[in-house]
Design an enzyme around this catalytic site. Sequence first.
Site, short mmCIF file in Angstrom:
data_model
loop_
_atom_site.label_atom_id
_atom_site.label_comp_id
_atom_site.label_asym_id
_atom_site.label_seq_id
_atom_site.Cartn_x
_atom_site.Cartn_y
_atom_site.Cartn_z
CE LYS A 1 -20.79 -70.72 24.08
NZ LYS A 1 -19.97 -70.15 25.12
CE LYS B 1 -23.55 -64.20 22.69
NZ LYS B 1 -23.17 -64.28 24.10
CE LYS C 1 -16.10 -63.37 27.33
NZ LYS C 1 -16.83 -64.57 27.80
P1 ATP Z 1 -18.40 -66.87 24.76
O1 ATP Z 1 -18.19 -66.38 23.37
O2 ATP Z 1 -17.17 -67.46 25.40
O3 ATP Z 1 -19.61 -67.74 24.94
P2 ATP Z 1 -19.65 -64.39 25.45
O4 ATP Z 1 -18.97 -63.26 24.77
O5 ATP Z 1 -20.95 -64.83 24.92
O6 ATP Z 1 -18.68 -65.61 25.63
P3 ATP Z 1 -20.17 -64.55 28.32
O7 ATP Z 1 -19.03 -64.73 29.22
O8 ATP Z 1 -20.98 -65.74 28.01
O9 ATP Z 1 -19.73 -63.89 26.96
O10 ATP Z 1 -21.10 -63.38 28.85
C1 ATP Z 1 -20.77 -62.44 29.82
C2 ATP Z 1 -21.89 -61.44 29.95
O11 ATP Z 1 -21.96 -60.63 28.78
C3 ATP Z 1 -23.28 -62.07 30.09
O12 ATP Z 1 -24.06 -61.28 30.98
C4 ATP Z 1 -23.84 -62.00 28.72
O13 ATP Z 1 -25.25 -61.99 28.71
C5 ATP Z 1 -23.28 -60.67 28.25
N1 ATP Z 1 -23.15 -60.64 26.80
C6 ATP Z 1 -22.42 -61.49 26.04
N2 ATP Z 1 -22.50 -61.16 24.76
C7 ATP Z 1 -23.30 -60.08 24.68
C8 ATP Z 1 -23.77 -59.26 23.61
N3 ATP Z 1 -23.42 -59.51 22.36
N4 ATP Z 1 -24.58 -58.22 23.89
C9 ATP Z 1 -24.94 -57.95 25.16
N5 ATP Z 1 -24.53 -58.68 26.23
C10 ATP Z 1 -23.72 -59.73 26.00
#
Ligand code: ATP
Length: 335
Positions: A117, A200, A203
């Site tokens: 980040k 990964k 969002k």
């Molecule tokens: P951001 O992009 O804002 O960092 P993010 O999409 O990575 O957000 P989080 O809110 O950090 O999402 O994660 C919410 C949940 O979803 C956590 O349990 C995280 O481990 C899971 N998660 C996020 N991205 C993935 C992915 N690509 N595959 C599987 N699990 C995921």
Amino acid sequence: MSETVRKPVLYSAVQPSGTLTIGNYIGALRNFVKLEKDYDCLFCMADLHALTVRQEPAALRRRTAELAALYIACGLDPEKNIIYAQSHVPMHAELAWILNCFTYMGELSRMTQFKDKSAKHADNINAGLFTYPVLMAADILLYQTDVVPVGADQKQHLEICRDIAERFNSVYGDVFKIPEPYIAKSAAARIMALNDPGSKMSKSGEPDSFISMADTPDDVRRKLRRAVTDSDGEIRVDPENKPGVTNLITICAAMSGKTAEEVCAELQGKGYGALKDATTEAVVSVLSPIQAEQKRILADKQYINDVLKNGSERASALAFRTLRKVYKKVGLYQL
Ligand code: ATP
Ligand code: LTN
């Protein structure tokens, strides 16, 4: 959740930092629904965590309500489970301060999410981003949590949470329950970006990198059609050499309830077009009913507010017990 008769405690949270992706659904939300009946559960909207990256205030507010509605639309019952916003329970920030004093700069600087980040938001490497895992540890430890279902990217944060809790307990006795992570063993714990299967799905990524939980069937079809594959044409699981195809198989299997082997066997020799069509169908069949239900729930703002108010009251009562004990143990003057 009953505050007296106790099952083991399950805790998880998602940041309302964007519209959720199917990565969040497959890696996290779907497991919440699977585990719900065996635990006393708390599901949090981690709005304080979301502030570690600049948020548009109106959008953050809207997404917090949308996330609550999505939890419910996915099947989490707000009567049985505690669904609440992190900022509505002040003990999270209070415990985080104490835990900050039990966390080392060195261990925080090893966190890969901080490194990722910081690289992504080089103009705003704030202290909140650095201490993010401490607030997350506070979230979990406040509720004497047994199990934390998360995607694979959060494994390191769970480890530091356990280290902080053990460190604190070694000084003050058994104050915190040491939580266990619940991370699916399969590739479903880490869904990759459609346009870059080396990173990964997230969002806050580029629009074509993810499928959001709000995407229409046309969006889903278009994004999957453009998804990166490879040129050998064979449908098989091989994360090293065929990350794009493997990711599509993983998504298709997770969304259709089949195993990756079944998906491969059914589509053998049919080409990537068929894999993308089958994946589209599987994704749309999961998203459509959830979207309809989420829309219905969101239309009743009073209902959402009631759920959040009730959730924050129940969470506060539990959090208060732990925080009071911590304050006492560390020597803060009690009135
Ligand atoms: P951001 O992009 O804002 O960092 P993010 O999409 O990575 O957000 P989080 O809110 O950090 O999402 O994660 C919410 C949940 O979803 C956590 O349990 C995280 O481990 C899971 N998660 C996020 N991205 C993935 C992915 N690509 N595959 C599987 N699990 C995921
Ligand atoms: N950091 C998590 C969201 C989160 C969380 C938590 C998950 C905040 N607090 C407590 C589990 C338990 C993420 O998914 N990025």
